[in-house]
Design a protein around this motif. Structure first.
Motif, PDB file in Angstrom:
ATOM      1  N   ASP A  29       0.542  -1.186  -0.068  1.00 43.81           N
ATOM      2  CA  ASP A  29      -0.016  -0.176  -0.042  1.00 43.81           C
ATOM      3  C   ASP A  29       0.909   1.154  -0.006  1.00 43.81           C
ATOM      4  OD1 ASP A  29      -1.980   2.013   0.072  1.00 43.81           O
ATOM      5  OD2 ASP A  29      -2.541   1.521   2.414  1.00 43.81           O
ATOM      6  N   ALA A  30       1.403   1.587  -1.218  1.00 46.48           N
ATOM      7  CA  ALA A  30       2.373   2.811  -1.473  1.00 46.48           C
ATOM      8  C   ALA A  30       2.316   3.307  -2.725  1.00 46.48           C
ATOM      9  CB  ALA A  30       3.641   2.359  -0.793  1.00 46.48           C
ATOM     10  N   ASP A  31       3.105   4.267  -2.800  1.00 41.97           N
ATOM     11  CA  ASP A  31       3.274   4.681  -4.644  1.00 41.97           C
ATOM     12  C   ASP A  31       4.585   4.557  -4.943  1.00 41.97           C
ATOM     13  OD1 ASP A  31       0.701   5.764  -4.424  1.00 41.97           O
ATOM     14  OD2 ASP A  31       1.561   7.795  -3.567  1.00 41.97           O
ATOM     15  N   ILE A  32       5.581   4.424  -4.110  1.00 42.01           N
ATOM     16  CA  ILE A  32       6.816   3.947  -4.422  1.00 42.01           C
ATOM     17  C   ILE A  32       7.558   2.967  -3.369  1.00 42.01           C
ATOM     18  CG2 ILE A  32       9.337   4.995  -4.588  1.00 42.01           C
ATOM     19  CD1 ILE A  32       8.009   7.846  -4.875  1.00 42.01           C
ATOM     20  N   ALA A  33       8.259   1.938  -4.099  1.00 44.76           N
ATOM     21  CA  ALA A  33       8.840   0.836  -3.440  1.00 44.76           C
ATOM     22  C   ALA A  33      10.247   0.816  -3.597  1.00 44.76           C
ATOM     23  CB  ALA A  33       7.924  -0.390  -3.624  1.00 44.76           C
ATOM     24  N   ILE A  34      11.099   0.672  -2.419  1.00 42.77           N
ATOM     25  CA  ILE A  34      12.612   0.528  -2.691  1.00 42.77           C
ATOM     26  C   ILE A  34      12.551  -1.023  -2.842  1.00 42.77           C
ATOM     27  CG2 ILE A  34      14.865   0.987  -1.668  1.00 42.77           C
ATOM     28  CD1 ILE A  34      13.290   3.632  -2.650  1.00 42.77           C
ATOM     29  N   LEU A  35      13.465  -1.506  -3.734  1.00 46.22           N
ATOM     30  CA  LEU A  35      13.754  -2.908  -3.818  1.00 46.22           C
ATOM     31  C   LEU A  35      15.477  -3.167  -3.948  1.00 46.22           C
ATOM     32  CD1 LEU A  35      12.908  -5.746  -3.929  1.00 46.22           C
ATOM     33  CD2 LEU A  35      12.724  -5.607  -6.304  1.00 46.22           C
ATOM     34  N   GLY A  36      15.958  -3.989  -2.990  1.00 42.71           N
ATOM     35  CA  GLY A  36      17.246  -4.253  -3.291  1.00 42.71           C
ATOM     36  C   GLY A  36      17.646  -5.546  -3.974  1.00 42.71           C
ATOM     37  N   PHE A 111      17.555 -14.115 -11.280  1.00 43.12           N
ATOM     38  CA  PHE A 111      16.812 -12.849 -12.188  1.00 43.12           C
ATOM     39  C   PHE A 111      15.455 -13.368 -12.071  1.00 43.12           C
ATOM     40  CE2 PHE A 111      20.499 -11.682 -15.300  1.00 43.12           C
ATOM     41  CZ  PHE A 111      21.244 -11.133 -14.267  1.00 43.12           C
ATOM     42  N   GLU A 112      15.132 -14.713 -12.110  1.00 41.80           N
ATOM     43  CA  GLU A 112      13.592 -14.987 -12.046  1.00 41.80           C
ATOM     44  C   GLU A 112      12.846 -14.238 -10.759  1.00 41.80           C
ATOM     45  OE1 GLU A 112      13.263 -19.192 -12.206  1.00 41.80           O
ATOM     46  OE2 GLU A 112      13.946 -19.257 -14.253  1.00 41.80           O
ATOM     47  N   ASN A 113      13.779 -14.301  -9.635  1.00 39.84           N
ATOM     48  CA  ASN A 113      13.276 -13.573  -8.346  1.00 39.84           C
ATOM     49  C   ASN A 113      13.319 -12.216  -8.562  1.00 39.84           C
ATOM     50  OD1 ASN A 113      13.399 -16.410  -7.105  1.00 39.84           O
ATOM     51  ND2 ASN A 113      15.081 -16.155  -6.075  1.00 39.84           N
ATOM     52  N   ILE A 114      14.072 -11.448  -9.262  1.00 38.94           N
ATOM     53  CA  ILE A 114      14.231 -10.008  -9.307  1.00 38.94           C
ATOM     54  C   ILE A 114      12.859  -9.776 -10.079  1.00 38.94           C
ATOM     55  CG2 ILE A 114      15.190  -8.221 -10.431  1.00 38.94           C
ATOM     56  CD1 ILE A 114      18.063  -9.762  -9.733  1.00 38.94           C
ATOM     57  N   THR A 115      12.612 -10.536 -11.256  1.00 37.04           N
ATOM     58  CA  THR A 115      11.680 -10.226 -12.294  1.00 37.04           C
ATOM     59  C   THR A 115      10.094 -10.334 -11.275  1.00 37.04           C
ATOM     60  OG1 THR A 115      12.956 -10.737 -14.177  1.00 37.04           O
ATOM     61  CG2 THR A 115      10.561 -10.605 -14.315  1.00 37.04           C
ATOM     62  N   ARG A 116      10.032 -11.485 -10.675  1.00 36.51           N
ATOM     63  CA  ARG A 116       8.749 -11.830  -9.965  1.00 36.51           C
ATOM     64  C   ARG A 116       8.549 -10.379  -8.976  1.00 36.51           C
ATOM     65  NH1 ARG A 116      10.003 -15.736  -5.668  1.00 36.51           N
ATOM     66  NH2 ARG A 116      10.898 -13.831  -4.764  1.00 36.51           N
ATOM     67  N   ASP A 117       9.616 -10.061  -8.239  1.00 35.84           N
ATOM     68  CA  ASP A 117       9.341  -8.901  -7.181  1.00 35.84           C
ATOM     69  C   ASP A 117       8.995  -7.606  -7.920  1.00 35.84           C
ATOM     70  OD1 ASP A 117       9.844 -10.992  -5.340  1.00 35.84           O
ATOM     71  OD2 ASP A 117      12.002 -10.478  -5.034  1.00 35.84           O
ATOM     72  N   VAL A 118       9.849  -7.288  -8.975  1.00 36.35           N
ATOM     73  CA  VAL A 118       9.392  -6.162  -9.564  1.00 36.35           C
ATOM     74  C   VAL A 118       8.170  -6.246 -10.288  1.00 36.35           C
ATOM     75  CG1 VAL A 118      10.136  -4.534 -11.589  1.00 36.35           C
ATOM     76  CG2 VAL A 118      11.841  -5.489 -10.272  1.00 36.35           C
ATOM     77  N   GLY A 119       7.554  -7.327 -10.809  1.00 32.83           N
ATOM     78  CA  GLY A 119       6.225  -7.894 -11.329  1.00 32.83           C
ATOM     79  C   GLY A 119       5.134  -7.396 -10.192  1.00 32.83           C
ATOM     80  N   ARG A 120       5.456  -7.895  -8.924  1.00 28.85           N
ATOM     81  CA  ARG A 120       4.548  -7.806  -7.929  1.00 28.85           C
ATOM     82  C   ARG A 120       4.427  -6.246  -7.826  1.00 28.85           C
ATOM     83  NH1 ARG A 120       6.462 -12.802  -4.231  1.00 28.85           N
ATOM     84  NH2 ARG A 120       5.249 -14.300  -5.393  1.00 28.85           N
ATOM     85  N   ILE A 121       5.403  -5.458  -7.523  1.00 27.38           N
ATOM     86  CA  ILE A 121       5.470  -4.121  -7.354  1.00 27.38           C
ATOM     87  C   ILE A 121       4.601  -3.216  -8.492  1.00 27.38           C
ATOM     88  CG2 ILE A 121       6.724  -1.841  -7.229  1.00 27.38           C
ATOM     89  CD1 ILE A 121       9.149  -3.690  -6.029  1.00 27.38           C
ATOM     90  N   LEU A 122       4.879  -3.521  -9.637  1.00 26.41           N
ATOM     91  CA  LEU A 122       4.069  -3.238 -10.970  1.00 26.41           C
ATOM     92  C   LEU A 122       2.561  -3.717 -10.810  1.00 26.41           C
ATOM     93  CD1 LEU A 122       6.832  -3.750 -13.677  1.00 26.41           C
ATOM     94  CD2 LEU A 122       6.283  -1.103 -12.448  1.00 26.41           C
ATOM     95  N   ALA A 123       2.349  -4.655 -10.368  1.00 27.25           N
ATOM     96  CA  ALA A 123       0.840  -5.092 -10.409  1.00 27.25           C
ATOM     97  C   ALA A 123       0.148  -4.160  -9.180  1.00 27.25           C
ATOM     98  CB  ALA A 123       0.783  -6.649 -10.073  1.00 27.25           C
ATOM     99  N   ALA A 124       0.933  -4.135  -8.252  1.00 28.65           N
ATOM    100  CA  ALA A 124       0.154  -3.127  -7.020  1.00 28.65           C
ATOM    101  C   ALA A 124       0.250  -1.693  -7.328  1.00 28.65           C
ATOM    102  CB  ALA A 124       0.948  -3.415  -5.924  1.00 28.65           C
ATOM    103  N   GLY A 125       0.416  -1.244  -8.765  1.00 26.88           N
ATOM    104  CA  GLY A 125       0.398   0.006  -9.101  1.00 26.88           C
ATOM    105  C   GLY A 125       1.449   0.783  -8.530  1.00 26.88           C
ATOM    106  N   VAL A 126       2.750   0.299  -8.006  1.00 27.50           N
ATOM    107  CA  VAL A 126       3.673   0.911  -7.394  1.00 27.50           C
ATOM    108  C   VAL A 126       4.814   1.419  -8.363  1.00 27.50           C
ATOM    109  CG1 VAL A 126       4.812   0.872  -5.241  1.00 27.50           C
ATOM    110  CG2 VAL A 126       2.705   0.165  -5.189  1.00 27.50           C
ATOM    111  N   PHE A 127       5.595   2.260  -8.060  1.00 25.99           N
ATOM    112  CA  PHE A 127       6.701   2.726  -8.889  1.00 25.99           C
ATOM    113  C   PHE A 127       8.137   2.013  -8.056  1.00 25.99           C
ATOM    114  CE2 PHE A 127      10.383   5.554  -9.677  1.00 25.99           C
ATOM    115  CZ  PHE A 127      10.235   6.032 -10.810  1.00 25.99           C
ATOM    116  N   PRO A 128       8.598   1.186  -8.785  1.00 26.23           N
ATOM    117  CA  PRO A 128       9.762   0.544  -8.290  1.00 26.23           C
ATOM    118  C   PRO A 128      11.049   1.455  -8.420  1.00 26.23           C
ATOM    119  CG  PRO A 128       9.412  -0.417 -10.694  1.00 26.23           C
ATOM    120  CD  PRO A 128       8.309   0.777 -10.330  1.00 26.23           C
TER     121      PRO A 128
END
Length: 362
Positions: A29-36, A111-128
């Motif tokens: 529940d955010a607009d921006i998500a930081i991901l390492g 890389f699959e894990n990174i793509t999955r995580d960024v995909g979840r961020i985008l699916a939530a309408g959040v800026f990665p």
């Protein structure tokens, strides 16, 4: 009522700029998500970039605000006499999503894990905002997008190496990989200058239709040299290799090169992109804390760059259409009764909506 903490930067737990933590990306529940993305298995030289997300977070705490005199949220730009990211901080619209899981010796799984995580961020309408790691991580990040986009790539190196000896997922390959994604339209490569640049890689990049902008060209033409090469109606993803900056500025970078950009040249170019085009995500890569000076200057520079770029991105009308201002949960730290300039809560509420740049009378 418990006593309010002073909360100095060297105390407490660490997230990026002390924003709330949400490691369950399906519940964002955010607009921006930081991901390492703490992997450096794509580095053919000195390892250590895997420690950058942790160190950059640590240095970012210096910008979080603390105590009665530093209780500002967001940051104040003295040159422009205005605040940035105050709404996002005050309403907890930035969260730290932790790190993608790194499967050592298995780069494709990582890389699959990174793509999955960024995909979840985008699916939530959040800026990665993704913090590497070496530059190889840009490919799995951009792969997660589904909409057509353009890419701006800041780097001393072209990162367009062909796949030789089965090497496809290293930090010399990401832009060639990205160029093959169907949703990737135009690519602009900025700051290329290494004496190790391959002439055949340059030909391959230009043959695809990519633009290559050298440091002298950017210094002559200014930021418009980049912005004018981007379609005006399409969103942009930005990848920032810290070695686009001049070598003395980034001692904590294994791939630093001489004759790079100054910090202000880079930030002004990023600001121009953020003003002129809708940015829909970015990464920052190749900080190597194991090589840095004792004061962690490179990691601090990276933290400030993320903060300043984000501050401009959220001002774009396209970003605001996707992320309209709304009442949200309060920040973890109670807001002060008065605004940061002492004009009271009404003035603080009025400034939630960004206004035009103003100058004080002198």
């Amino acid at each position: 009522m418990p006593e309010e903490r002073l909360n100095l930067p060297f105390t407490g737990l660490v997230s990026f700029m002390r924003v709330p933590i949400c490691t369950d990306l399906s519940r964002l529940d955010a607009d921006i998500a930081i991901l390492g993305a703490p992997t450096d298995e794509g580095s053919p030289w000195k390892p250590g970039a895997r420690f950058a997300p942790r160190k950059i977070r640590e240095m970012s705490v210096k910008y979080a605000g603390y105590g009665p005199t530093q209780k500002q949220l967001g940051y104040y730009d003295i040159e422009e006499d205005r605040r940035y990211l105050e709404y996002e901080r005050r309403h907890a619209r930035i969260v730290d999503g932790g790190d993608s899981d790194i499967i050592y010796t298995n780069v494709e799984r990582t890389f699959e894990n990174i793509t999955r995580d960024v995909g979840r961020i985008l699916a939530a309408g959040v800026f990665p905002v993704v913090i590497g790691g070496d530059h190889a991580i840009t490919y799995p990040v951009v792969r997660a997008y589904r909409e057509r986009l353009n890419v701006v790539h800041f780097d001393a190196h072209l990162d367009y190496r062909p796949f030789v000896h089965g090497v496809q997922w290293a930090n010399g390959n990401p832009i060639r990989n990205v160029s093959q994604l169907r949703h990737c339209h135009h690519i602009v490569q900025v700051g290329i200058r290494s004496l190790r640049t391959s002439q055949s890689d340059v030909k391959d990049s230009r043959a695809r239709g990519n633009d290559i902008i050298t440091v002298p060209e950017l210094k002559r033409a200014g930021p418009r040299a980049v912005v004018d090469r981007l379609p005006g109606s399409e969103p942009v993803y930005v990848s920032i290799d810290i070695d686009v900056l001049d070598l003395p500025l980034v001692p904590g970078c294994a791939s630093a090169e001489v004759n790079g950009l100054s910090y202000d040249e880079l930030r002004q170019t990023l600001f121009a992109i953020a003003r002129g085009r809708e940015v829909i995500g970015f990464d920052l890569v190749e900080v190597n804390p194991m090589l840095d000076v004792a004061s962690d200057n490179t990691s601090q520079l990276a933290a400030q760059l993320v903060l300043e770029f984000l501050g401009r991105i959220v001002e774009h009308p396209g970003y605001r259409r996707r992320h309209p201002m709304r009442a949200g949960p309060p920040a973890a730290r109670p807001a002060p009764a008065a605004s940061s300039d002492g004009r009271g809560p009404r003035a603080a509420r009025a400034r939630l909506t960004p206004g035009p740049r103003t100058r004080r009378a002198r």
